[in-house]
Write an enzyme that holds these catalytic residues in place. Structure first.
Site, PDB file in Angstrom:
ATOM      1  N   LYS A 191      32.627  39.729  34.606  1.00  0.00           N
ATOM      2  CA  LYS A 191      32.563  40.643  33.377  1.00  0.00           C
ATOM      3  C   LYS A 191      32.201  39.628  32.203  1.00  0.00           C
ATOM      4  O   LYS A 191      32.517  38.443  31.967  1.00  0.00           O
ATOM      5  CB  LYS A 191      34.054  40.949  33.225  1.00  0.00           C
ATOM      6  CG  LYS A 191      34.056  41.583  31.691  1.00  0.00           C
ATOM      7  CD  LYS A 191      35.587  42.365  31.632  1.00  0.00           C
ATOM      8  CE  LYS A 191      35.931  42.819  30.333  1.00  0.00           C
ATOM      9  NZ  LYS A 191      37.134  43.379  29.843  1.00  0.00           N
ATOM     10  N   LYS A 244      30.236  44.049  35.388  1.00  0.00           N
ATOM     11  CA  LYS A 244      30.492  44.814  34.068  1.00  0.00           C
ATOM     12  C   LYS A 244      29.807  44.068  32.888  1.00  0.00           C
ATOM     13  O   LYS A 244      30.139  42.910  32.697  1.00  0.00           O
ATOM     14  CB  LYS A 244      31.888  45.113  33.848  1.00  0.00           C
ATOM     15  CG  LYS A 244      32.473  45.621  32.673  1.00  0.00           C
ATOM     16  CD  LYS A 244      33.752  45.965  32.390  1.00  0.00           C
ATOM     17  CE  LYS A 244      33.888  46.317  30.912  1.00  0.00           C
ATOM     18  NZ  LYS A 244      35.103  46.318  30.674  1.00  0.00           N
TER      19      LYS A 244
HETATM   20  C1  PBG Z   1      39.671  45.355  28.512  1.00  0.00           C
HETATM   21  C2  PBG Z   1      38.562  46.375  28.825  1.00  0.00           C
HETATM   22  C3  PBG Z   1      37.326  46.386  28.071  1.00  0.00           C
HETATM   23  C4  PBG Z   1      36.500  47.555  28.773  1.00  0.00           C
HETATM   24  C5  PBG Z   1      37.177  47.753  29.959  1.00  0.00           C
HETATM   25  N1  PBG Z   1      38.284  47.089  29.922  1.00  0.00           N
HETATM   26  C6  PBG Z   1      36.952  45.976  26.612  1.00  0.00           C
HETATM   27  C7  PBG Z   1      36.598  44.414  26.498  1.00  0.00           C
HETATM   28  O1  PBG Z   1      36.650  43.683  27.321  1.00  0.00           O
HETATM   29  O2  PBG Z   1      36.663  44.122  25.199  1.00  0.00           O
HETATM   30  C8  PBG Z   1      35.093  47.967  28.128  1.00  0.00           C
HETATM   31  C9  PBG Z   1      34.676  49.213  28.585  1.00  0.00           C
HETATM   32  C10 PBG Z   1      33.609  49.793  28.218  1.00  0.00           C
HETATM   33  O3  PBG Z   1      32.982  49.249  27.277  1.00  0.00           O
HETATM   34  O4  PBG Z   1      33.339  51.142  28.561  1.00  0.00           O
HETATM   35  N2  PBG Z   1      40.889  46.125  28.403  1.00  0.00           N
END
Ligand code: PBG
Length: 321
Positions: A191, A244
């Site tokens: 991520k 991601k």
């Molecule tokens: C953290 C989380 C995020 C997303 C999913 N889980 C945000 C982040 O890491 O700041 C992002 C999902 C998206 O942008 O669609 N709980």
């Protein structure tokens, strides 16, 4: 002469030699569940996506089930936030209530919870703070409490998204010890600290109040490190490995597909959704075709599972094909 065009001549032959297909079976649909009543609030930067409360969400769930989408991933928006995110392990918290509600009323739907703290902490970071940074190991202790509470509520799968080291090992061990050896884990394994999460942070009220997430999420410049992250999650027992965001990271999806014998998921995030919607609204692109082409590219890159805000629209488009 070699003529590649012979096999492109008609729709029939193109269908026969097509290498990848999208299916509704690929999709996980994200749902934002807010504590309260009578909530059906459209997220401005994500047209078509809403925040729901538990007394209104059946409208959305009926559609998801009617379209035969196999799974949802839940994000909770609590009324109470504090320094450490205590609400995340409240057995009566919004996530726990949501899981119970969906499993009771839509038993065929597969329910995954996003396991994190940023929507629940007053500062918006993904764990316990110490010296203005997230304390890895203190956060793991609370993560264990959170997943056990989700497990007790009856969730089908947990998906930790906080990027703390040792997350998967900690969760696996806690679930096994608490009597949930069959509850699978989807790791947000690779991520990135991405600007593509912008709209989500409005949607989930989870923007950090200071600084950013670069001390725990990955540097977008790094590819080899992605393999390293995925290796840890694989060895620690993650059942599914996720990349991601998706679109700017198709190379990473392919890396994981080639290196790991696990299902690979990708998260087609909020900013990717917003860009397509905005350009389509202006009439600058054909929104439906760009949506389907983007999703297909994720599949072609190697994703077995796609988490996407487009799930309903894409499912409809597939039905009409
Ligand atoms: C953290 C989380 C995020 C997303 C999913 N889980 C945000 C982040 O890491 O700041 C992002 C999902 C998206 O942008 O669609 N709980």
């Amino acid at each position: 002469m070699f003529r590649t065009r012979r096999l492109r001549k008609t729709d029939g032959i193109r269908r026969l030699v097509r290498e990848n297909q999208l299916s509704v079976n690929d999709f996980i649909y994200p749902l934002f569940i807010e504590e309260g009543e009578g909530i059906e609030k459209e997220i401005v930067s994500m047209p078509g996506i809403k925040r729901w409360s538990l007394d209104t969400v059946s409208k959305e769930l009926d559609e998801v089930v009617a379209l035969n989408i196999p799974a949802v991933i839940l994000f909770g928006i609590p009324t109470e936030k504090d320094e450490v995110g205590t609400e995340t392990w409240n057995d009566n918290g919004i996530m726990q209530q949501a899981v119970r509600y969906i499993k009771k009323n839509y038993p065929s739907l597969y329910v995954i919870t996003d396991v994190c703290f940023c929507e629940y902490t007053s500062h918006g970071h993904c764990g316990v703070l110490c010296d203005n940074d997230v304390d890895n190991d203190a956060t793991l202790v609370n993560l264990a409490k959170q997943v056990i509470s989700h497990a007790k509520a009856g969730v089908d799968m947990v998906a930790p998204s906080g990027m703390m080291d040792g997350t998967i090992a900690m969760i696996r061990e806690s679930l096994d010890q608490a009597g949930y050896p069959n509850l699978p884990i989807m790791g947000y394994s690779v991520k990135y600290a991405s600007a593509f999460y912008g709209p989500f942070r409005d949607a989930a009220d989870s923007a950090p109040s200071f600084g950013d997430r670069r001390t725990y999420q990955m540097d977008p410049a790094n590819r080899d490190e992605g393999l390293r992250e995925a290796t840890f999650d694989d060895e620690e027992g993650a059942d599914i490995l996720m990349v991601k965001p998706a679109l700017s990271y198709l190379d990473i999806i392919r890396d994981l597909k080639e290196n790991f014998d696990r299902p690979i998921a990708c998260y087609n995030v909020s900013g990717e959704y917003a860009m397509v919607k905005a350009a389509a609204e202006k009439g600058w692109i054909d929104g439906e075709r760009v949506m389907m082409e983007s999703l297909l590219s994720m599949k072609r890159a190697g994703a077995d599972i796609i988490i996407t805000y487009f799930a309903k629209e894409a499912a409809r488009a597939l039905l009409n094909k």
